[in-house]
Design an enzyme around this catalytic site. Structure first.
Site, short mmCIF file in Angstrom:
data_model
loop_
_atom_site.label_atom_id
_atom_site.label_comp_id
_atom_site.label_asym_id
_atom_site.label_seq_id
_atom_site.Cartn_x
_atom_site.Cartn_y
_atom_site.Cartn_z
N MET A 119 13.43 94.27 14.63
CA MET A 119 13.12 93.10 13.80
C MET A 119 11.62 93.04 13.51
O MET A 119 11.11 92.01 13.06
CB MET A 119 13.59 91.82 14.48
CG MET A 119 15.10 91.81 14.71
SD MET A 119 15.81 90.16 14.83
CE MET A 119 14.93 89.50 16.23
N HIS A 148 8.52 98.71 21.05
CA HIS A 148 9.11 99.32 19.85
C HIS A 148 8.61 100.76 19.67
O HIS A 148 9.38 101.66 19.34
CB HIS A 148 8.70 98.54 18.60
CG HIS A 148 9.21 97.13 18.54
ND1 HIS A 148 8.38 96.04 18.62
CD2 HIS A 148 10.47 96.63 18.39
CE1 HIS A 148 9.10 94.93 18.51
NE2 HIS A 148 10.37 95.26 18.38
N GLN A 158 21.93 86.74 13.50
CA GLN A 158 21.88 86.66 14.96
C GLN A 158 21.07 85.46 15.46
O GLN A 158 20.85 85.31 16.65
CB GLN A 158 21.38 87.97 15.55
CG GLN A 158 19.93 88.30 15.30
CD GLN A 158 19.60 89.72 15.73
OE1 GLN A 158 20.05 90.70 15.13
NE2 GLN A 158 18.82 89.87 16.79
N VAL A 199 9.10 98.31 28.43
CA VAL A 199 7.65 98.49 28.45
C VAL A 199 7.02 97.13 28.75
O VAL A 199 7.40 96.11 28.16
CB VAL A 199 7.14 99.04 27.10
CG1 VAL A 199 5.62 99.16 27.10
CG2 VAL A 199 7.78 100.40 26.82
N ARG A 213 8.12 87.78 20.69
CA ARG A 213 8.04 86.33 20.92
C ARG A 213 6.91 85.94 21.87
O ARG A 213 6.58 84.76 21.96
CB ARG A 213 9.38 85.81 21.46
CG ARG A 213 10.48 85.81 20.41
CD ARG A 213 11.73 85.09 20.88
NE ARG A 213 12.67 84.85 19.80
CZ ARG A 213 13.75 85.60 19.53
NH1 ARG A 213 14.04 86.64 20.28
NH2 ARG A 213 14.53 85.30 18.52
#
Ligand code: AMP
Length: 287
Positions: A30, A37, A61, A176, A187
């Site tokens: 996202m 990522h 979602q 990670v 977030r």
């Protein structure tokens, strides 16, 4: 690096790669990239000839009361980071490209979605399973890499691909963390300075869980959850959504600890809901 916004353009590129016999890897995201990522992209390079990354904040979602509109986004920075990590294709569709008017089909994975995040976010995994199915149908990857940060999501996707005979290998990749232990998350950018300090309640509770199980010999899951709750509640701004202890494969909750235990947490730190987890393996299991 190719950047495409439509399914048609993505399919054309993939078709050419497949014609050359290349193995395609996909990392669904996202966006608002962090090292978590990027580690998935690097892992994907080890497993595939061409790495595709999807960047789509999936409305399906998010529940109406959740953070869809405020979810952090930085397209240019994400593209620069993906490029630096040698990503071959970024698929970055708009909402209408992914969900055309009249969309009526949803993918539901039962059982695995009844506890943990499925309990507090009842529509979440249907949105995840549906978008991942669509991404698999568009990109047709041979392999897809998902983070263990979203442990339940990883197991749901594994189940779904197995049950629906999707010809894609699912690979999980370790969490990670920031140097102080906080699991990286898009977030985390919501947190104030004070909340950021309190966000350590999750990783520290997981450290405590490991200590209590391995060093103190705790085997009762209810006692364990109680100890973790006390630890978390000692941090300002922290409000527990759930503390889950159970089987890492079936995601069923457990009363006593056998060989392997999944400890998964969701905690509100201020208004920000954070998740983290750890699989604790007892010595006997590793022999
Ligand atoms: P997201 O953009 O949050 O939907 O995450 C995209 C992918 O990155 C998912 O497979 C996540 O599990 C994974 N991911 C997110 N945070 C981390 C992290 N700290 N470590 C490893 N993988 C992560």
């Amino acid at each position: 690096m190719k950047i495409v916004e439509t399914k048609k353009a993505a399919r054309e590129i993939i078709r050419k790669w497949k014609r050359r016999g290349l193995r395609i890897g996909l990392v669904p995201t996202m966006g608002y990239f962090h090292e978590g990522h990027l580690s998935l992209m690097d892992k994907c390079h080890e497993l595939a000839d061409k790495v595709a990354v999807s960047l789509f904040v999936n409305p399906a979602q998010f529940a109406p009361n959740e953070d869809l509109s405020s979810y952090p986004r930085d397209r240019e920075r994400d593209l620069a980071l993906a490029d630096r990590h040698n990503v071959d294709l970024v698929f970055i569709p708009g909402d209408k490209e992914m969900y055309a008017p009249g969309h009526k089909t949803w993918v539901t994975v039962e059982g695995l979605t009844s506890e943990m995040c499925g309990r507090s976010r009842p529509t979440h995994f249907c949105g995840v399973a549906t978008v991942v199915t669509k991404l698999f149908n568009i990109i047709t990857p041979d392999v897809a890499v998902f983070g263990e940060k979203d442990f339940q999501q990883l197991q749901v996707i594994r189940r779904m691909t197995h049950d629906l005979d999707m010809p894609v290998e699912i690979v999980g990749h370790p969490i990670v963390r920031e140097p102080d232990g906080l699991a990286m998350s898009s977030r985390n950018s919501y947190l104030s300075k004070e909340e950021r300090r309190s966000a350590l309640c999750l990783s520290q509770a997981l450290d405590l869980a490991e200590h209590l199980v391995k060093q103190q010999g705790i085997r009762n899951c209810s006692d364990l959850r109680q100890a973790l709750a006390e630890k978390i509640e000692a941090f300002p701004f922290a409000g527990i959504d759930y503390i889950f202890t159970g089987d890492p494969e079936t995601l069923e909750s457990q009363d006593t600890i056998n060989n392997k235990l999944l400890v998964a947490l969701a905690v509100f730190v201020g208004a920000t809901r954070l998740i983290d987890n750890r699989v604790i393996t007892l010595e006997a299991d590793t022999k």
